[in-house]
Design a protein around this motif. Structure first.
Motif, mmCIF file in Angstrom:
data_model
loop_
_atom_site.group_PDB
_atom_site.id
_atom_site.type_symbol
_atom_site.label_atom_id
_atom_site.label_comp_id
_atom_site.label_asym_id
_atom_site.label_seq_id
_atom_site.Cartn_x
_atom_site.Cartn_y
_atom_site.Cartn_z
ATOM 1 N N TRP A 93 0.812 -1.219 0.000
ATOM 2 C CA TRP A 93 0.000 0.000 0.000
ATOM 3 C C TRP A 93 0.846 1.269 0.000
ATOM 4 C CZ3 TRP A 93 0.493 3.464 4.057
ATOM 5 C CH2 TRP A 93 1.169 2.996 5.195
ATOM 6 N N TYR A 94 2.046 1.223 0.533
ATOM 7 C CA TYR A 94 2.871 2.419 0.692
ATOM 8 C C TYR A 94 3.515 2.755 -0.655
ATOM 9 C CZ TYR A 94 5.932 5.731 3.146
ATOM 10 O OH TYR A 94 6.567 6.869 3.591
ATOM 11 N N GLN A 95 2.777 3.468 -1.522
ATOM 12 C CA GLN A 95 3.229 3.733 -2.870
ATOM 13 C C GLN A 95 3.384 5.227 -3.139
ATOM 14 O OE1 GLN A 95 4.031 1.377 -5.277
ATOM 15 N NE2 GLN A 95 3.848 -0.086 -3.597
ATOM 16 N N PRO A 96 4.574 5.683 -3.551
ATOM 17 C CA PRO A 96 4.835 7.098 -3.795
ATOM 18 C C PRO A 96 3.910 7.746 -4.806
ATOM 19 C CG PRO A 96 6.888 5.857 -3.760
ATOM 20 C CD PRO A 96 5.781 4.857 -3.754
ATOM 21 N N VAL A 97 3.385 6.961 -5.747
ATOM 22 C CA VAL A 97 2.551 7.528 -6.804
ATOM 23 C C VAL A 97 1.355 8.303 -6.252
ATOM 24 C CG1 VAL A 97 1.099 5.466 -7.101
ATOM 25 C CG2 VAL A 97 1.453 7.043 -9.029
ATOM 26 N N ASN A 98 0.880 7.918 -5.062
ATOM 27 C CA ASN A 98 -0.233 8.643 -4.445
ATOM 28 C C ASN A 98 0.105 10.120 -4.259
ATOM 29 O OD1 ASN A 98 -2.431 6.561 -3.411
ATOM 30 N ND2 ASN A 98 -0.444 5.625 -3.017
ATOM 31 N N PHE A 99 1.324 10.396 -3.807
ATOM 32 C CA PHE A 99 1.719 11.775 -3.547
ATOM 33 C C PHE A 99 2.193 12.492 -4.810
ATOM 34 C CE2 PHE A 99 1.324 10.383 0.753
ATOM 35 C CZ PHE A 99 0.940 11.535 1.435
ATOM 36 N N VAL A 100 2.631 11.743 -5.804
ATOM 37 C CA VAL A 100 2.936 12.355 -7.103
ATOM 38 C C VAL A 100 1.647 12.923 -7.694
ATOM 39 C CG1 VAL A 100 3.708 11.929 -9.457
ATOM 40 C CG2 VAL A 100 4.931 10.879 -7.550
ATOM 41 N N LEU A 101 0.576 12.136 -7.642
ATOM 42 C CA LEU A 101 -0.720 12.596 -8.149
ATOM 43 C C LEU A 101 -1.263 13.745 -7.305
ATOM 44 C CD1 LEU A 101 -2.379 9.144 -8.963
ATOM 45 C CD2 LEU A 101 -1.373 10.779 -10.566
ATOM 46 N N LEU A 102 -1.059 13.684 -6.009
ATOM 47 C CA LEU A 102 -1.504 14.759 -5.127
ATOM 48 C C LEU A 102 -0.759 16.046 -5.455
ATOM 49 C CD1 LEU A 102 -3.467 15.226 -2.771
ATOM 50 C CD2 LEU A 102 -1.577 14.790 -1.214
ATOM 51 N N ALA A 103 0.542 15.935 -5.731
ATOM 52 C CA ALA A 103 1.329 17.103 -6.128
ATOM 53 C C ALA A 103 0.798 17.688 -7.428
ATOM 54 C CB ALA A 103 2.804 16.718 -6.288
ATOM 55 N N GLY A 104 0.376 16.827 -8.342
ATOM 56 C CA GLY A 104 -0.207 17.285 -9.593
ATOM 57 C C GLY A 104 -1.504 18.036 -9.376
ATOM 58 N N ILE A 105 -2.339 17.549 -8.458
ATOM 59 C CA ILE A 105 -3.601 18.213 -8.134
ATOM 60 C C ILE A 105 -3.328 19.589 -7.528
ATOM 61 C CG2 ILE A 105 -5.630 18.130 -6.625
ATOM 62 C CD1 ILE A 105 -5.602 15.080 -6.971
ATOM 63 N N ILE A 106 -2.364 19.650 -6.633
ATOM 64 C CA ILE A 106 -1.999 20.924 -5.992
ATOM 65 C C ILE A 106 -1.573 21.943 -7.047
ATOM 66 C CG2 ILE A 106 -0.262 22.029 -4.517
ATOM 67 C CD1 ILE A 106 -0.314 19.443 -2.804
ATOM 68 N N ALA A 107 -0.757 21.505 -8.001
ATOM 69 C CA ALA A 107 -0.283 22.402 -9.059
ATOM 70 C C ALA A 107 -1.440 22.880 -9.936
ATOM 71 C CB ALA A 107 0.774 21.701 -9.904
ATOM 72 N N LYS A 108 -2.376 21.986 -10.219
ATOM 73 C CA LYS A 108 -3.528 22.369 -11.050
ATOM 74 C C LYS A 108 -4.382 23.422 -10.364
ATOM 75 C CE LYS A 108 -4.369 18.496 -14.182
ATOM 76 N NZ LYS A 108 -5.420 17.650 -14.785
ATOM 77 N N ILE A 109 -4.616 23.255 -9.070
ATOM 78 C CA ILE A 109 -5.481 24.187 -8.341
ATOM 79 C C ILE A 109 -4.810 25.536 -8.147
ATOM 80 C CG2 ILE A 109 -6.619 24.618 -6.124
ATOM 81 C CD1 ILE A 109 -7.081 21.617 -5.900
ATOM 82 N N THR A 110 -3.522 25.523 -7.845
ATOM 83 C CA THR A 110 -2.809 26.771 -7.540
ATOM 84 C C THR A 110 -2.283 27.475 -8.786
ATOM 85 O OG1 THR A 110 -0.713 25.578 -7.235
ATOM 86 C CG2 THR A 110 -2.101 25.910 -5.277
ATOM 87 N N HIS A 111 -2.328 26.793 -9.924
ATOM 88 C CA HIS A 111 -1.829 27.352 -11.187
ATOM 89 C C HIS A 111 -0.359 27.762 -11.068
ATOM 90 C CE1 HIS A 111 -5.936 27.310 -12.653
ATOM 91 N NE2 HIS A 111 -6.307 28.006 -11.596
ATOM 92 N N THR A 112 0.379 26.982 -10.315
ATOM 93 C CA THR A 112 1.818 27.210 -10.178
ATOM 94 C C THR A 112 2.479 25.857 -9.966
ATOM 95 O OG1 THR A 112 3.509 28.475 -8.999
ATOM 96 C CG2 THR A 112 1.774 27.502 -7.655
#
Length: 383
Positions: free
Chosen positions: A200-219
């Protein structure tokens, strides 16, 4: 008659210009008012940050500091140690070498990769957007990445708790990618398994979360990280490994020679590829000093980054208890841990942020992990 018409038109133009001028004055006044409000809010927040900063004690030797030093030496610790008790720094010391070839020693100001501890910071960045009403823990991954299989059943909560069931056969591309392309690579190669998957401990979860953060903040994720932590907390020994360069307090990571190795060695330096630095987006690409790490986690727990009620909600144990929101819950506080590229990082801290232990190492040895050392020192604080 002609003069009357000209006079009428001229008066209308003058009146129109006056209206525009008045509107501009009002807009400028409103802008100044908003800037003053933001400045005032920033001043209040910074004052709160300064008030809660731990006091630093004298570095004079004592029985307690000698005991800690002997304990870490006896266990062949390489790195930097920080211990805070009741909001007072009671121990800061470096051990071993930051760069053995140059005979440069580790100090209290040495910088290390914090690795997976970064996940706890990425989770807070997402939670900050949630407190602003721009995101929700219940938001479906499909809203941002609908092509990911089963994304309609995966929430932001699943990502921060890493119980989404998403895995990747490899960490990322062998090629050096931009931040956006790192996320795209993940969405193109991620595999959806059962949330009960043992891996279950997979880095891809936070890679996708980082992508969501970038999309929302436009930075970029990096810029939002700096806006959330680096600048407001005035972190001087913090940054991204891609930009580490030749900073004076940089450490080099060293590789163990065999899995049973207990004592330190500097025979094999770890060379991390530039591509892997990018692939660790949101999950393990930040370096920090022991002090910067403690300071950051402390201000999170004290509600200086996001409200304390949001911290409590974020850190609730998920499907793989005691893990939740990037940290592990325990009876006397929280802990976080990271391993990779010759580095190991460990922090134990009370929920009120007043006491804790940080050990950062640049000589990871699986047979002599620093996590156990940090746990023992934390328990010995007798909080």
């Amino acid at each position: 008659m002609l003069l009357a018409v000209i006079g009428t038109v001229g008066g209308a133009m003058y009146w129109h210009q006056e209206v525009l001028r008045t509107q501009q004055i009002h807009k400028q006044a409103e802008a100044r008012k908003q800037a003053q409000a933001l400045s005032s809010e920033e001043s209040r927040r910074q004052a709160k940050v300064n008030r809660t900063a731990p006091k630093q004690l004298s570095t004079k030797s004592s029985k307690q500091t000698t005991k800690v030093t002997n304990y870490l030496k006896r266990n062949h610790f390489v790195g930097s140690a920080l211990i805070v008790k009741n909001n007072r720094i009671i121990y800061r010391k470096g051990f071993g070498y930051a760069n053995y070839a140059a005979r440069k020693r580790n100090t209290a100001k040495s910088e290390y990769q914090i690795l997976s501890i970064q996940k706890s910071l990425t989770a807070v960045m997402a939670m900050k957007l949630i407190t602003q009403g721009k995101l929700s823990l219940n938001t479906k991954l499909s809203k941002y990445y609908p092509k990911v299989k089963n994304s309609q059943n995966i929430t932001v909560r699943n990502l921060v708790d890493m119980d989404s069931g998403l895995v990747m056969n490899q960490v990322g591309s062998d090629k050096l990618l931009t931040e956006k392309d790192v996320v795209k690579y993940a969405t193109d190669h991620v595999i959806a398994k059962s949330p009960q998957n043992r891996d279950w401990y997979q880095p891809v979860n936070f890679v996708l979360l980082a992508g969501i953060i970038a999309k929302i903040t436009h930075t970029s994720y990096g810029k939002y990280f700096d806006k959330t932590f680096t600048k407001p907390l005035q972190l001087k020994g913090t940054g991204f490994v891609q930009h580490w360069g030749n900073r004076p307090n940089r450490t080099l990571g060293y590789h163990w020679l065999k899995s049973t190795q207990i004592k330190q060695n500097y025979d094999k330096q770890y060379h991390e590829a530039a591509a892997s630095m990018q692939n660790e987006l949101g999950t393990g690409q930040v370096f920090m000093t022991t002090w910067d790490l403690y300071k950051t986690e402390q201000h999170i727990l004290r509600g200086n980054i996001i409200p304390q009620v949001s911290v409590t909600l974020l850190h609730q144990p998920g499907g793989n208890a005691p893990y939740g929101g990037g940290i592990y819950n325990q009876n006397n506080g929280i802990r976080s841990h990271g391993i990779g590229y010759g580095y190991e990082s460990s922090i134990f801290i009370t929920r009120n942020g007043r006491s804790g232990v940080v050990l950062l190492s640049n000589d990871y040895r699986p047979a002599n992990a620093i996590q156990d050392l940090a746990s023992k020192l934390f328990d010995d604080l007798a909080i």
